[in-house]
Motif scaffolding. Structure first.
Motif, PDB file in Angstrom:
ATOM      1  N   MET A   1       0.839  -1.186   0.000  1.00  0.00           N
ATOM      2  CA  MET A   1       0.000   0.000   0.000  1.00  0.00           C
ATOM      3  C   MET A   1       0.878   1.240   0.000  1.00  0.00           C
ATOM      4  N   ARG A   2       0.408   2.247  -0.680  1.00  0.00           N
ATOM      5  CA  ARG A   2       1.126   3.512  -0.781  1.00  0.00           C
ATOM      6  C   ARG A   2       1.108   4.241   0.557  1.00  0.00           C
ATOM      7  N   GLN A   3       2.122   5.106   0.764  1.00  0.00           N
ATOM      8  CA  GLN A   3       2.276   5.762   2.059  1.00  0.00           C
ATOM      9  C   GLN A   3       2.229   7.285   2.025  1.00  0.00           C
ATOM     10  N   ASN A   4       1.971   7.908   0.901  1.00  0.00           N
ATOM     11  CA  ASN A   4       1.928   9.363   0.830  1.00  0.00           C
ATOM     12  C   ASN A   4       0.730   9.849   1.650  1.00  0.00           C
ATOM     13  N   PRO A   5       0.961  10.439   2.848  1.00  0.00           N
ATOM     14  CA  PRO A   5      -0.146  10.814   3.726  1.00  0.00           C
ATOM     15  C   PRO A   5      -1.074  11.879   3.131  1.00  0.00           C
ATOM     16  N   GLU A   6      -0.512  12.844   2.385  1.00  0.00           N
ATOM     17  CA  GLU A   6      -1.358  13.880   1.789  1.00  0.00           C
ATOM     18  C   GLU A   6      -2.277  13.287   0.737  1.00  0.00           C
ATOM     19  N   ILE A  12      -9.367  10.056   0.902  1.00  0.00           N
ATOM     20  CA  ILE A  12     -10.421   9.869   1.910  1.00  0.00           C
ATOM     21  C   ILE A  12     -11.422  11.019   1.839  1.00  0.00           C
ATOM     22  N   ASP A  13     -10.937  12.244   1.682  1.00  0.00           N
ATOM     23  CA  ASP A  13     -11.832  13.390   1.534  1.00  0.00           C
ATOM     24  C   ASP A  13     -12.695  13.232   0.279  1.00  0.00           C
ATOM     25  N   TYR A  46      -3.932   2.592  -2.362  1.00  0.00           N
ATOM     26  CA  TYR A  46      -3.866   3.125  -1.000  1.00  0.00           C
ATOM     27  C   TYR A  46      -4.737   2.376  -0.003  1.00  0.00           C
ATOM     28  N   PHE A  47      -5.747   1.694  -0.482  1.00  0.00           N
ATOM     29  CA  PHE A  47      -6.686   1.017   0.420  1.00  0.00           C
ATOM     30  C   PHE A  47      -6.840  -0.433  -0.020  1.00  0.00           C
TER      31      PHE A  47
END
Length: 191
Positions: A1-6, A12-13, A46-47
């Motif tokens: 899974m990718r880790q770029n928090p932004e 998610i937004d 990412y998910f």
């Protein structure tokens, strides 16, 4: 899974906006990618699953609805009166309705949780903790009323928020403000 928090937060937004606009059935990785304006396939990197995205969207709504330290500080500076509770309830309803898509997404998540036990468990824990935080704040701040006062305000004002977001012509701003004050006057004991 990718880790770029932004990027994760942006996805998610976007999921919150998709939930609000299309409902839980419309929440697909493709719809989230489109809403976020990213290449198709990004959300799935990412998910691990749609369920994971649903759960994280629920958590993010609560993060975005948090009043923040400034509002809490202002609340602590208020006199311990029914009028102060009224002011705080107006602020809360205003803050929540200003993020209408988040509240509508939460409604969709609640409906979806009736079919998904894991989501129901996560939402139950989050909402229980949120209600308890509100009770603890109210009691420790010395505002009038008890735990039941907080729960009754929570129940009454949540439905007013639903009406304001789903049937906005039912109660205009002036009537909604009057109803908030009426709820506080009926529920919160006088000093």
């Amino acid at each position: 899974m990718r880790q770029n928090p932004e990027r994760r937060t942006a996805l998610i937004d976007a999921a919150i906006e998709v939930l609000a606009a299309q409902g839980a059935r419309g929440l697909t990785f493709r719809a989230v990618d489109t809403q976020a304006g990213v290449p198709i396939g990004t959300a799935s990197n990412y998910f691990p699953s749609r369920d994971a995205l649903l759960v994280q969207a629920g958590q993010r709504v609560f993060e975005r609805l948090d009043p923040g330290a400034a509002v809490v500080g202002e609340a602590l500076a208020l006199p311990r009166t029914r009028e102060s509770v009224d002011r705080l309830m107006h602020e809360m309803v205003g803050r929540i309705t200003a993020f209408g898509s988040g509240y509508l997404a939460m409604m969709e998540l609640r409906l979806e949780s009736t079919r998904r036990p894991e989501l129901r468990e996560v939402l139950t824990e989050q909402i229980r903790a949120n209600v308890q935080e509100n009770i603890d704040f109210h009691l420790s701040s010395g505002m009038p009323g008890d735990a039941d006062t907080v729960v009754l305000l929570y129940l009454a004002l949540n439905w007013l928020i639903v009406e304001r977001l789903t049937l906005p012509e039912l109660f205009d701003d002036k009537r909604a403000d009057a109803l908030i004050t009426a709820a506080v006057n009926q529920i919160v004991p006088s000093e």
